[in-house]
Motif scaffolding. Structure first.
Motif, PDB file in Angstrom:
ATOM      1  N   ASN A   9     -41.680 -45.854   3.865  1.00 50.80           N
ATOM      2  CA  ASN A   9     -40.951 -46.953   3.216  1.00 50.80           C
ATOM      3  C   ASN A   9     -39.587 -46.528   2.690  1.00 50.80           C
ATOM      4  O   ASN A   9     -38.606 -47.230   2.870  1.00 50.80           O
ATOM      5  N   ARG A  10     -39.550 -45.363   2.026  1.00 48.16           N
ATOM      6  CA  ARG A  10     -38.300 -44.936   1.378  1.00 48.16           C
ATOM      7  C   ARG A  10     -37.625 -43.735   2.027  1.00 48.16           C
ATOM      8  O   ARG A  10     -36.508 -43.385   1.641  1.00 48.16           O
ATOM      9  N   LEU A  11     -38.311 -43.112   2.988  1.00 46.42           N
ATOM     10  CA  LEU A  11     -37.832 -41.830   3.497  1.00 46.42           C
ATOM     11  C   LEU A  11     -37.740 -41.791   5.011  1.00 46.42           C
ATOM     12  O   LEU A  11     -38.508 -42.453   5.710  1.00 46.42           O
ATOM     13  N   LYS A  12     -36.830 -40.967   5.492  1.00 46.53           N
ATOM     14  CA  LYS A  12     -36.795 -40.568   6.893  1.00 46.53           C
ATOM     15  C   LYS A  12     -37.035 -39.061   6.901  1.00 46.53           C
ATOM     16  O   LYS A  12     -36.447 -38.330   6.099  1.00 46.53           O
ATOM     17  N   LEU A  13     -37.896 -38.604   7.795  1.00 45.83           N
ATOM     18  CA  LEU A  13     -38.151 -37.176   7.959  1.00 45.83           C
ATOM     19  C   LEU A  13     -37.508 -36.784   9.286  1.00 45.83           C
ATOM     20  O   LEU A  13     -37.925 -37.255  10.347  1.00 45.83           O
ATOM     21  N   VAL A  14     -36.496 -35.924   9.193  1.00 46.94           N
ATOM     22  CA  VAL A  14     -35.635 -35.633  10.339  1.00 46.94           C
ATOM     23  C   VAL A  14     -35.579 -34.140  10.640  1.00 46.94           C
ATOM     24  O   VAL A  14     -35.928 -33.306   9.799  1.00 46.94           O
ATOM     25  N   GLU A  15     -35.100 -33.828  11.825  1.00 45.80           N
ATOM     26  CA  GLU A  15     -34.874 -32.431  12.187  1.00 45.80           C
ATOM     27  C   GLU A  15     -33.781 -31.866  11.279  1.00 45.80           C
ATOM     28  O   GLU A  15     -32.792 -32.542  10.978  1.00 45.80           O
ATOM     29  N   ILE A  16     -33.967 -30.643  10.835  1.00 45.92           N
ATOM     30  CA  ILE A  16     -32.994 -30.015   9.930  1.00 45.92           C
ATOM     31  C   ILE A  16     -31.935 -29.309  10.767  1.00 45.92           C
ATOM     32  O   ILE A  16     -32.191 -28.266  11.370  1.00 45.92           O
ATOM     33  N   THR A  17     -30.767 -29.905  10.812  1.00 48.45           N
ATOM     34  CA  THR A  17     -29.656 -29.361  11.581  1.00 48.45           C
ATOM     35  C   THR A  17     -28.652 -28.696  10.640  1.00 48.45           C
ATOM     36  O   THR A  17     -28.799 -28.753   9.414  1.00 48.45           O
ATOM     37  N   TRP A  67     -39.383 -30.727   8.500  1.00 48.07           N
ATOM     38  CA  TRP A  67     -38.545 -31.919   8.473  1.00 48.07           C
ATOM     39  C   TRP A  67     -37.658 -31.905   7.237  1.00 48.07           C
ATOM     40  O   TRP A  67     -38.100 -31.502   6.155  1.00 48.07           O
ATOM     41  N   GLY A  68     -36.452 -32.394   7.367  1.00 44.64           N
ATOM     42  CA  GLY A  68     -35.614 -32.691   6.224  1.00 44.64           C
ATOM     43  C   GLY A  68     -36.031 -34.044   5.685  1.00 44.64           C
ATOM     44  O   GLY A  68     -36.312 -34.974   6.454  1.00 44.64           O
ATOM     45  N   ILE A  69     -36.092 -34.158   4.360  1.00 47.24           N
ATOM     46  CA  ILE A  69     -36.454 -35.424   3.723  1.00 47.24           C
ATOM     47  C   ILE A  69     -35.157 -36.146   3.360  1.00 47.24           C
ATOM     48  O   ILE A  69     -34.350 -35.632   2.572  1.00 47.24           O
ATOM     49  N   ILE A  70     -34.959 -37.309   3.948  1.00 47.71           N
ATOM     50  CA  ILE A  70     -33.765 -38.121   3.698  1.00 47.71           C
ATOM     51  C   ILE A  70     -34.189 -39.361   2.930  1.00 47.71           C
ATOM     52  O   ILE A  70     -35.069 -40.112   3.375  1.00 47.71           O
ATOM     53  N   TRP A  71     -33.561 -39.576   1.781  1.00 49.10           N
ATOM     54  CA  TRP A  71     -33.818 -40.788   1.000  1.00 49.10           C
ATOM     55  C   TRP A  71     -33.000 -41.915   1.626  1.00 49.10           C
ATOM     56  O   TRP A  71     -31.765 -41.875   1.655  1.00 49.10           O
ATOM     57  N   LYS A  72     -33.675 -42.918   2.151  1.00 45.16           N
ATOM     58  CA  LYS A  72     -33.003 -43.992   2.889  1.00 45.16           C
ATOM     59  C   LYS A  72     -31.935 -44.703   2.067  1.00 45.16           C
ATOM     60  O   LYS A  72     -30.898 -45.102   2.601  1.00 45.16           O
ATOM     61  N   GLU A  73     -32.214 -44.886   0.779  1.00 42.00           N
ATOM     62  CA  GLU A  73     -31.310 -45.681  -0.059  1.00 42.00           C
ATOM     63  C   GLU A  73     -29.879 -45.145  -0.063  1.00 42.00           C
ATOM     64  O   GLU A  73     -28.923 -45.906  -0.091  1.00 42.00           O
ATOM     65  N   THR A  74     -29.739 -43.808  -0.032  1.00 43.40           N
ATOM     66  CA  THR A  74     -28.393 -43.212  -0.079  1.00 43.40           C
ATOM     67  C   THR A  74     -28.107 -42.314   1.115  1.00 43.40           C
ATOM     68  O   THR A  74     -27.012 -41.767   1.219  1.00 43.40           O
ATOM     69  N   TRP A 104     -38.038 -35.532  -8.533  1.00 45.69           N
ATOM     70  CA  TRP A 104     -39.411 -35.230  -8.938  1.00 45.69           C
ATOM     71  C   TRP A 104     -40.032 -36.419  -9.664  1.00 45.69           C
ATOM     72  O   TRP A 104     -39.350 -37.198 -10.325  1.00 45.69           O
ATOM     73  N   ARG A 105     -41.332 -36.530  -9.560  1.00 44.31           N
ATOM     74  CA  ARG A 105     -42.144 -37.526 -10.264  1.00 44.31           C
ATOM     75  C   ARG A 105     -41.784 -38.974  -9.914  1.00 44.31           C
ATOM     76  O   ARG A 105     -41.892 -39.876 -10.731  1.00 44.31           O
ATOM     77  N   LYS A 106     -41.357 -39.172  -8.661  1.00 45.95           N
ATOM     78  CA  LYS A 106     -41.043 -40.512  -8.179  1.00 45.95           C
ATOM     79  C   LYS A 106     -41.901 -40.869  -6.949  1.00 45.95           C
ATOM     80  O   LYS A 106     -41.648 -41.870  -6.291  1.00 45.95           O
ATOM     81  N   GLY A 107     -42.866 -39.997  -6.622  1.00 43.84           N
ATOM     82  CA  GLY A 107     -43.740 -40.240  -5.480  1.00 43.84           C
ATOM     83  C   GLY A 107     -43.143 -39.878  -4.127  1.00 43.84           C
ATOM     84  O   GLY A 107     -43.752 -40.145  -3.092  1.00 43.84           O
ATOM     85  N   MET A 108     -41.957 -39.273  -4.135  1.00 40.39           N
ATOM     86  CA  MET A 108     -41.295 -38.929  -2.871  1.00 40.39           C
ATOM     87  C   MET A 108     -42.074 -37.868  -2.087  1.00 40.39           C
ATOM     88  O   MET A 108     -42.258 -37.989  -0.872  1.00 40.39           O
ATOM     89  N   THR A 109     -42.531 -36.833  -2.784  1.00 35.21           N
ATOM     90  CA  THR A 109     -43.260 -35.768  -2.093  1.00 35.21           C
ATOM     91  C   THR A 109     -44.569 -36.296  -1.536  1.00 35.21           C
ATOM     92  O   THR A 109     -44.928 -36.002  -0.389  1.00 35.21           O
ATOM     93  N   SER A 110     -45.289 -37.098  -2.316  1.00 36.39           N
ATOM     94  CA  SER A 110     -46.539 -37.695  -1.824  1.00 36.39           C
ATOM     95  C   SER A 110     -46.293 -38.507  -0.563  1.00 36.39           C
ATOM     96  O   SER A 110     -47.061 -38.433   0.407  1.00 36.39           O
ATOM     97  N   GLU A 111     -45.233 -39.273  -0.577  1.00 35.35           N
ATOM     98  CA  GLU A 111     -44.892 -40.121   0.564  1.00 35.35           C
ATOM     99  C   GLU A 111     -44.593 -39.266   1.807  1.00 35.35           C
ATOM    100  O   GLU A 111     -45.083 -39.549   2.907  1.00 35.35           O
ATOM    101  N   ALA A 112     -43.818 -38.203   1.616  1.00 28.78           N
ATOM    102  CA  ALA A 112     -43.455 -37.321   2.734  1.00 28.78           C
ATOM    103  C   ALA A 112     -44.670 -36.558   3.252  1.00 28.78           C
ATOM    104  O   ALA A 112     -44.912 -36.493   4.465  1.00 28.78           O
ATOM    105  N   VAL A 113     -45.457 -35.980   2.346  1.00 25.93           N
ATOM    106  CA  VAL A 113     -46.627 -35.206   2.762  1.00 25.93           C
ATOM    107  C   VAL A 113     -47.642 -36.112   3.449  1.00 25.93           C
ATOM    108  O   VAL A 113     -48.239 -35.731   4.466  1.00 25.93           O
TER     109      VAL A 113
END
Length: 183
Positions: A9-17, A67-74, A104-113
């Motif tokens: 929903n909030r993240l894109k997991l991408v190749e780390i270039t 994967w690199g974790i990209i926050w879609k919003e920004t 931290w503590r925004k559920g981002m890691t849970s979402e990515a994992v």
């Protein structure tokens, strides 16, 4: 095998270039990030370059996927998540992750994992996912438990950091548990 990107929903997991080296360095040079990481904070950009290169090299020989974790919003690079010690033959890997403290503590890691766990079991056909944490890292242990990982025990002196060996907690999740829980 082509690198497969994931999306939540909030993240894109991408190749780390190479374009992410500076942000990766900024995150991994923070002592609060590496406190329970099993390696010291980065002190030079070249270290980040080498690690990013190792991500690509290890993926090419099926030893890991990061994967690199990209926050879609920004569209900001905010951390990484991946499968370490990947063994397609043995159908297992270990989950690892780190995140910029601002997220931290925004559920981002849970979402990515969660996305990586689903990919590992459904697409890669893995049977076992492990995860290793410092016993003092209650946030990481709690996250793993919430995602259905079971604590297996203590690996004595398993992690080396700051010139000392440290115990580690070993967690695991099996494919049939994932499928039964409908995760």
């Amino acid at each position: 095998m082509d690198f497969y990107e994931l999306e939540t929903n909030r993240l894109k997991l991408v190749e780390i270039t190479d374009e992410y080296i500076d942000r990766y360095y900024a995150i991994m040079s923070k002592d609060e990030v590496t406190k329970y990481y099993g390696m010291p904070s980065l002190t030079e950009r070249e270290q980040a370059e080498n690690i990013v290169r190792s991500f690509r090299d290890n993926f090419a020989v099926k030893k890991s996927i990061r994967w690199g974790i990209i926050w879609k919003e920004t569209n900001a690079f905010i951390g990484t998540v991946g499968l370490n010690n990947w063994s397609p033959y043995s159908r297992k890997a270990e989950v690892g992750y780190e995140l910029d403290p601002a997220f931290w503590r925004k559920g981002m890691t849970s979402e990515a994992v969660s996305a990586v766990v689903e990919y590992a079991f459904r697409e890669l056909g893995l049977y076992r996912l492990g995860a290793v944490t410092f016993p003092q890292n209650e946030a990481s242990s709690g996250l793993l438990r919430r995602l259905g990982f079971k604590e297996e025990g203590v690996l004595r002196g398993y992690l080396f950091q700051n010139d000392h060996n440290h115990d580690a907690l070993m967690f695991s999740r099996l494919r049939q548990e994932f499928l039964m829980e409908g995760y």
